[in-house]
Motif scaffolding. Structure first.
Motif, PDB file in Angstrom:
ATOM      1  N   ILE A  49      20.770  36.599 -48.736  1.00  0.00           N
ATOM      2  CA  ILE A  49      21.992  37.340 -48.404  1.00  0.00           C
ATOM      3  C   ILE A  49      23.150  36.352 -48.275  1.00  0.00           C
ATOM      4  O   ILE A  49      23.066  35.384 -47.529  1.00  0.00           O
ATOM      5  N   HIS A 106      25.551  34.125 -42.535  1.00  0.00           N
ATOM      6  CA  HIS A 106      24.613  35.233 -42.729  1.00  0.00           C
ATOM      7  C   HIS A 106      25.195  36.528 -42.161  1.00  0.00           C
ATOM      8  O   HIS A 106      25.193  37.574 -42.846  1.00  0.00           O
ATOM      9  N   PHE A 107      25.704  36.477 -40.942  1.00  0.00           N
ATOM     10  CA  PHE A 107      26.266  37.689 -40.332  1.00  0.00           C
ATOM     11  C   PHE A 107      27.532  38.153 -41.055  1.00  0.00           C
ATOM     12  O   PHE A 107      27.786  39.349 -41.182  1.00  0.00           O
ATOM     13  N   LYS A 117      26.402  39.958 -44.160  1.00  0.00           N
ATOM     14  CA  LYS A 117      25.883  41.294 -43.830  1.00  0.00           C
ATOM     15  C   LYS A 117      27.033  42.241 -43.475  1.00  0.00           C
ATOM     16  O   LYS A 117      27.020  43.420 -43.851  1.00  0.00           O
ATOM     17  N   ARG A 118      28.022  41.727 -42.759  1.00  0.00           N
ATOM     18  CA  ARG A 118      29.158  42.563 -42.350  1.00  0.00           C
ATOM     19  C   ARG A 118      29.932  43.070 -43.561  1.00  0.00           C
ATOM     20  O   ARG A 118      30.330  44.233 -43.626  1.00  0.00           O
ATOM     21  N   GLY A 135      28.698  43.081 -46.646  1.00  0.00           N
ATOM     22  CA  GLY A 135      27.793  43.715 -47.597  1.00  0.00           C
ATOM     23  C   GLY A 135      27.548  42.900 -48.854  1.00  0.00           C
ATOM     24  O   GLY A 135      27.372  43.450 -49.941  1.00  0.00           O
ATOM     25  N   LYS A 167      25.483  40.318 -51.323  1.00  0.00           N
ATOM     26  CA  LYS A 167      24.102  40.006 -51.684  1.00  0.00           C
ATOM     27  C   LYS A 167      23.999  38.566 -52.180  1.00  0.00           C
ATOM     28  O   LYS A 167      24.949  37.801 -52.115  1.00  0.00           O
ATOM     29  N   SER A 180      26.608  36.219 -33.816  1.00  0.00           N
ATOM     30  CA  SER A 180      26.820  37.658 -33.971  1.00  0.00           C
ATOM     31  C   SER A 180      28.035  38.120 -33.177  1.00  0.00           C
ATOM     32  O   SER A 180      28.797  38.983 -33.613  1.00  0.00           O
ATOM     33  N   TYR A 191      28.984  41.316 -35.835  1.00  0.00           N
ATOM     34  CA  TYR A 191      27.971  42.057 -36.589  1.00  0.00           C
ATOM     35  C   TYR A 191      26.599  41.452 -36.298  1.00  0.00           C
ATOM     36  O   TYR A 191      26.466  40.232 -36.172  1.00  0.00           O
ATOM     37  N   TYR A 250      22.701  43.719 -36.572  1.00  0.00           N
ATOM     38  CA  TYR A 250      22.064  44.640 -37.512  1.00  0.00           C
ATOM     39  C   TYR A 250      23.040  45.738 -37.925  1.00  0.00           C
ATOM     40  O   TYR A 250      22.819  46.464 -38.873  1.00  0.00           O
ATOM     41  N   ARG A 251      24.068  45.886 -37.140  1.00  0.00           N
ATOM     42  CA  ARG A 251      25.174  46.792 -37.427  1.00  0.00           C
ATOM     43  C   ARG A 251      26.422  46.198 -36.802  1.00  0.00           C
ATOM     44  O   ARG A 251      26.350  45.178 -36.112  1.00  0.00           O
ATOM     45  N   HIS A 254      20.115  50.553 -35.724  1.00  0.00           N
ATOM     46  CA  HIS A 254      20.168  50.292 -37.166  1.00  0.00           C
ATOM     47  C   HIS A 254      19.214  51.236 -37.904  1.00  0.00           C
ATOM     48  O   HIS A 254      19.573  51.822 -38.934  1.00  0.00           O
TER      49      HIS A 254
END
Length: 679
Positions: free
Chosen positions: A243, A347-348, A351-352, A354, A356, A610, A615, A617-618, A661
């Motif tokens: 990610i 990483h966060f 993910k925040r 989106g 890949k 985080s 962010y 997991y959500r 999540h």
């Protein structure tokens, strides 16, 4: 062109890697050590063979033994000064294709300064500190040449600091009471600076003339064998598909580049020219892409085994029988935490937003990459050799030999005789900035030792903080950040360890002679100022590494600097952890203690990462961000009670995040089904 080479070329073109000319332009703008002349004709050959002679002299003394200290160091300085005035223009915008007439004069004076001790060694030693009029003139010229060479090859900040210290030494009685001293006349100052081993020829240039130079040669040979590019390929192979893969590639490759690079800016341009376009292509904001590379590249100076050459200086400054391996071992866990912190933040953020990882067609052939893992053998060999007690200089020499041998395995990396010569020349060219920096730093150290300024400032800082350890550390942090702005690693460490570190030592071991101060206290103090001096490269308003990264990304320099400092939040926390929990340095501790400290520290980094990004997991609500930040700080603070409380909060927030999540994912899935039914 082979299939592998075509695929690599296509990947480079897709990510729009900046050209070599653009890289050089950025280096010249933000890295003063790269702002050199490109002369032609006979002077090009003179400079080339001068650099080669410099390397051969250093190799000769590394193999067959050093000359007496004054001769070894003055020849080293003479080579450095002469080549600096031939290579570095007086002004940034001066013509690069020709050498000014006065630079020829300065180069000739440098040769005289560098050979004066060799020609008059016996006479100077017999005088025992008494100097003649000629000695005074030569010594004065030497001091002025060092200041000007440092200005050209290192930058204005260190030159101004050194000049201020000389003024302080001369006008001592006129300063405030807590800084006042009896003062030094001009003759005494010149004598101290040029005719003793406490000034220009003190510890800093001693380390430059021995350990640092040989390791810079080692780095030049690694670069010549293609290890720098291999670091990028290896990083992409290992982290590219994760990610936010390109950001993690930047972190990984910059950590590896740090083992051979002595400059944050050079590290940014070398690996960032590949990783920053890759991050932008994937969807990272310009400022964030530049910030990731700047923060990771700056961390390369904190990465053992070389640590931007500061490790060698630390051995000499701390003394007490400490070895190079002790420093490298002590630096390992803090460096791990630093890069883990950046990895977590990227990483966060991925993910925040989106993001890949890379597609299969954007990845290098893993099999081919891992086939070349042998290119890392010289670095592994250096570590093993030092671990088994091999002298540092010999370990570097063996590393050079092994790197040449390893390159023979592949026709693409095999070194021809001219490649070896070019590596020797490039190693010497890289060393010029270090020579100027350490010589200029010697002026600062000489004044501090002669006047007792270090102790005076230390006591003043402790008094200003009212004896509070937290306030003292904050004051030292601010001082180190200011002193580290715009200074290269070696000069940076010399300045901060001389001026700022004594305050921490004075607080933790009050009224204790230097030789009786516990080793763990000395290491904690030196690592504290070293970390904050280094991260000045990504701390606005100067933030040279962030500015260089913005030159590649096209982002706003100040915003890139702010994002860099945010990503490197670990670097602002780790030094405090080192002081409060010295077990991080793996000294006077047990394996279970180390494991627990590392576990709680990394867990705390996850919570802080985080909270800063917002962010997990959500997306986190504002109050959740505060809660996880508090949990992270509790986990990082080295007390069992705070660790358990922080761990409890962390687990609670983790469970809430996972459950919410899963609930969100279930609702999304249900909505998808409903949409299909309705349609």
């Amino acid at each position: 062109m082979t299939t592998q080479e075509k695929a690599k070329k296509e990947r480079v073109e897709e990510f729009e890697q900046i050209s070599a000319e653009e890289q050089q332009a950025i280096l010249e703008k933000y890295d003063i050590e790269s702002n050199v002349r490109t002369v032609t004709g006979i002077m090009r050959h003179v400079i080339f063979y001068g650099l080669l002679a410099f390397s051969l002299f250093q190799l000769y003394t590394a193999i067959f033994g050093q000359f007496p200290a004054q001769i070894q160091r003055t020849i080293h300085l003479g080579f450095g000064l002469t080549l600096i005035f031939l290579l570095f223009p007086a002004r940034k915008k001066a013509p690069k294709h020709k050498i000014a007439w006065f630079d020829y004069l300065l180069a000739l004076l440098s040769i005289g300064v560098g050979s004066y001790w060799s020609m008059n060694y016996t006479e100077l030693v017999n005088r025992n500190g008494s100097i003649t009029q000629m000695d005074f003139i030569v010594g004065l010229i030497a001091v002025l040449l060092v200041l000007e060479a440092a200005r050209r090859a290192v930058g204005l900040p260190i030159t101004i600091i050194a000049a201020c210290f000389l003024i302080y030494a001369y006008y001592g009685p006129y300063f405030p009471a807590f800084m006042a001293h009896r003062g030094q006349d001009l003759e005494s100052l010149v004598n101290l600076m040029y005719f003793t081993t406490d000034g220009i020829f003190g510890t800093p240039i001693s380390v430059s003339a021995t350990f640092i130079f040989v390791f810079l040669l080692f780095g030049a040979f690694l670069v010549k064998t293609g290890v720098g590019q291999y670091f990028n390929d290896l990083a992409v192979s290992l982290a590219g598909k994760l990610i936010g893969g390109p950001a993690k590639v930047a972190v990984f490759s910059s950590a590896l580049q740090g083992t051979i690079s002595g400059s944050s800016v050079a590290n940014v341009v070398t690996s960032g020219s590949y990783t920053i376009p890759m991050m932008k292509k994937l969807g990272y904001r310009k400022e964030f892409a530049g910030a990731v590379e700047a923060a990771a590249s700056t961390g390369g100076q904190l990465m053992p085994p070389i640590m931007g050459a500061a490790a060698f200086l630390m051995v000499e400054f701390i003394g007490r029988g400490i070895t190079y391996w002790d420093i490298a071992k002590a630096a390992a866990i803090p460096a791990l935490l630093y890069f883990t912190g950046i990895w977590i933040m990227t990483h966060f953020e991925a993910k925040r937003v989106g993001l890949k990882g890379l597609r299969d067609d954007q990845m290098p052939n893993r099999k081919e990459v891992f086939k070349k893992i042998y290119l890392l053998l010289p670095i592994v060999a250096i570590i093993v050799l030092m671990l088994t007690g091999t002298p540092v200089m010999h370990a570097a020499l063996y590393g050079i030999i092994i790197s040449i041998g390893v390159a023979m395995f592949n026709k693409d990396t095999r070194l021809k005789p001219m490649d070896v010569i070019e590596a020797l020349v490039e190693g010497a060219r890289t060393a010029l900035g270090v020579v100027a920096a350490t010589a200029c730093a010697g002026i600062i150290v000489g004044v501090v030792v002669k006047t007792g300024l270090g102790l005076s400032l230390a006591n003043s800082l402790v008094a200003l903080a009212g004896g509070s350890i937290i306030l003292t550390l904050i004051f030292v942090m601010i001082a180190s950040l200011i002193l580290g702005m715009g200074a290269p690693t070696t000069a940076n460490y010399v300045i901060t360890s001389t001026i700022a570190a004594p305050a921490i030592v004075a607080l933790l071991s009050p009224n204790t002679p230097q030789e009786l101060v516990p080793l763990v206290v000395l290491l904690s103090a030196h690592f504290f100022v070293f970390y904050f001096g280094i991260i000045a490269d990504i701390t606005p308003p100067v933030a040279l590494a962030a500015f260089a990264a913005s030159g590649i990304s096209g982002g706003d320099p100040i915003k890139t600097g702010v994002n860099s400092a945010k990503l490197a939040i670990a670097a602002f926390i780790i030094p405090y952890m080192i002081v409060f929990s010295p077990s991080l340095l793996m000294i006077d501790t047990t394996v279970p203690q180390i494991i627990w400290v590392v576990f709680t520290a990394i867990t705390g980094m996850v919570a802080i990462g985080s909270g800063v990004i917002g962010y997990w997991y959500r997306k986190l609500y504002w109050f959740e961000r505060i809660i996880v930040l508090v949990a992270g700080l509790l986990l990082i603070y080295p007390e069992k009670f705070s660790d358990w409380v922080g761990l409890g909060i962390f687990i609670l927030m983790f469970v809430i995040q996972v459950l919410s999540h899963k609930k969100g994912s279930h609702n999304d899935h249900t909505n998808d089904k409903t949409d299909v039914t309705v349609s």
